[in-house]
Scaffold this motif. Structure first.
Motif, PDB file in Angstrom:
ATOM      1  N   CYS A  27     130.885  31.420  28.702  1.00 22.03           N
ATOM      2  CA  CYS A  27     130.411  32.704  29.248  1.00 22.03           C
ATOM      3  C   CYS A  27     129.262  32.507  30.229  1.00 22.03           C
ATOM      4  CB  CYS A  27     129.968  33.626  28.104  1.00 22.03           C
ATOM      5  SG  CYS A  27     129.314  35.212  28.676  1.00 22.03           S
ATOM      6  N   GLU A  28     129.357  33.196  31.370  1.00 20.54           N
ATOM      7  CA  GLU A  28     128.342  33.063  32.421  1.00 20.54           C
ATOM      8  C   GLU A  28     126.988  33.612  31.991  1.00 20.54           C
ATOM      9  OE1 GLU A  28     130.093  35.096  35.725  1.00 20.54           O
ATOM     10  OE2 GLU A  28     131.698  33.616  35.925  1.00 20.54           O
ATOM     11  N   CYS A  85     134.787  34.552  30.723  1.00 17.75           N
ATOM     12  CA  CYS A  85     135.286  35.212  29.503  1.00 17.75           C
ATOM     13  C   CYS A  85     136.717  35.686  29.698  1.00 17.75           C
ATOM     14  CB  CYS A  85     134.408  36.416  29.144  1.00 17.75           C
ATOM     15  SG  CYS A  85     132.952  35.986  28.184  1.00 17.75           S
ATOM     16  N   CYS A 118     130.196  37.720  26.455  1.00 18.37           N
ATOM     17  CA  CYS A 118     130.026  39.088  26.969  1.00 18.37           C
ATOM     18  C   CYS A 118     131.373  39.798  27.060  1.00 18.37           C
ATOM     19  CB  CYS A 118     129.322  39.078  28.322  1.00 18.37           C
ATOM     20  SG  CYS A 118     130.376  38.586  29.708  1.00 18.37           S
ATOM     21  N   GLY A 119     132.453  39.037  27.230  1.00 17.44           N
ATOM     22  CA  GLY A 119     133.783  39.633  27.288  1.00 17.44           C
ATOM     23  C   GLY A 119     134.161  40.193  28.646  1.00 17.44           C
ATOM     24  N   GLU A 120     133.232  40.142  29.616  1.00 18.82           N
ATOM     25  CA  GLU A 120     133.500  40.781  30.907  1.00 18.82           C
ATOM     26  C   GLU A 120     133.455  39.830  32.099  1.00 18.82           C
ATOM     27  OE1 GLU A 120     130.625  43.880  30.801  1.00 18.82           O
ATOM     28  OE2 GLU A 120     131.788  45.004  29.318  1.00 18.82           O
ATOM     29  N   CYS A 121     132.673  38.754  32.003  1.00 15.72           N
ATOM     30  CA  CYS A 121     132.537  37.865  33.167  1.00 15.72           C
ATOM     31  C   CYS A 121     133.856  37.129  33.426  1.00 15.72           C
ATOM     32  CB  CYS A 121     131.387  36.886  32.947  1.00 15.72           C
ATOM     33  SG  CYS A 121     131.745  35.637  31.700  1.00 15.72           S
TER      34      CYS A 121
HETATM   35 ZN   LIG Z   1     131.124  36.310  29.568  1.00 16.66          ZN
END
Ligand SMILES: [Zn+2]
Length: 325
Positions: free
Chosen positions: A52-53, A66, A60-63
């Protein structure tokens, strides 16, 4: 999936998050615990968090990183599953080749070996060298039923992350949070081991109908004989449910267990909580021992089906025998 979303394994999660927070991520982990305890989901979540960034202690589930993991196409995440009955040396060699490519700007790589207990001795020895001298920054996650299921030499080079059997209540909460109808979630977690299996079961379109038929058979078995045979004939043998008689019998066992819960004052554990009124009224018509016997008969019928007795026959015999209780 983020680490916080893997239900029922707070100890494993804390151990992994502490490693990330302190910057002391090990080269190899052994995720040891029973099937269905969330080892695979935790391995995916841990890999995602490492990539994850945001560099936080959870994904985070969004980058972009991910999302690549979530879509199953992250170039630096490799997963090995047993080829047939075992993980073979060719698979470990192939993994080593893939990991030795240097993708531009790439940092750490992660690989997951599912069914590590099935590794052949040659595969395990080949992996061992690799665990000692990884070509680049690598995190290995080995998944196995217990610490004793891999070679001691592999165990001694891995950090052990113990997984406990999934707690039905935790799994139920997780399924309901995903939108699963609560009554189906409660039944499913008692019939399948682990979140994925329970989710898959609850989503089957015959599952809700099986539950309805179980309620009817359950209400008829103590007294309404032979009506119950007709119900089985029309609603099970002549329908799609005939393919799932083993699950139906396991669910019937849960129905009788609910009777036992009523008599022993543990109503909050009922699986058929929507039928609590009927159950409370009728539980006392038979003795505790007779409900225990009915439950055992249902489970015996399930075992007979596993031993290749024809499911329809097993159910019919169960219905006849349970009348005598
Ligand atoms: Zn992430």
């Amino acid at each position: 999936m983020a680490l916080r979303d893997v239900p029922g394994q707070p100890r494993a999660r804390t151990l992994l998050q502490n490693a990330i927070r302190s910057g002391r991520v090990a080269h190899a982990y052994l995720f040891a615990g029973p099937a269905g305890s969330g080892r695979r989901a935790m391995a995916q979540a841990f890999a995602q968090t490492l990539f994850c960034e945001k560099r936080g202690e959870d994904a985070c589930g969004e980058c972009l990183e991910c999302r690549k993991v979530l879509h199953g196409n992250h170039p630096d995440l490799h997963t090995v599953v047993p080829d047939g009955a075992s993980v073979k040396i060719e698979q470990i060699r192939e993994l080593q080749r893939e990991l030795s490519y240097r993708s531009p700007g790439a940092g750490r790589k992660v690989y997951i070996i599912e069914g590590s207990e099935t590794m052949t001795v040659q595969a395990a020895n080949s992996l061992l060298k690799f665990l000692e001298e990884p070509p680049s920054p690598v995190v290995a996650i080995l998944i196995a039923p217990g610490p004793q299921s891999v070679l001691p030499t592999i165990l001694s080079r891995s950090q052990l992350v113990p997984f406990v059997p999934g707690d039905p209540l935790e799994l139920e909460k997780a399924l309901i949070a995903e939108g699963c109808p609560p009554l189906l979630a409660r039944a499913a977690v008692h019939l399948a081991s682990g979140l994925e299996a329970a989710r898959a079961l609850a989503q089957e379109n015959w599952f809700a109908e099986t539950r309805n038929v179980v309620i009817q058979l359950g209400k008829e078995t103590p007294s309404r004989f032979p009506a119950v045979l007709l119900t089985a004939q029309q609603q099970v043998f002549k329908t799609d449910l005939s393919e799932h008689i083993d699950i139906l019998l396991q669910m019937l066992a849960l129905w009788y267990r609910d009777m036992i819960y009523v008599i022993t004052g543990r109503e909050e554990r009922m699986v058929f909580s929507d039928q609590s009124e009927w159950l409370s009224r009728n539980a006392w018509t038979r003795s505790l021992g007779s409900w225990v016997k009915a439950m055992e008969l249902a489970l015996t019928a399930v075992r007979r089906i596993k031993a290749n007795v024809q499911p329809q026959l097993a159910l019919e015999q169960f219905l006849v025998h349970s009348r005598e209780g």
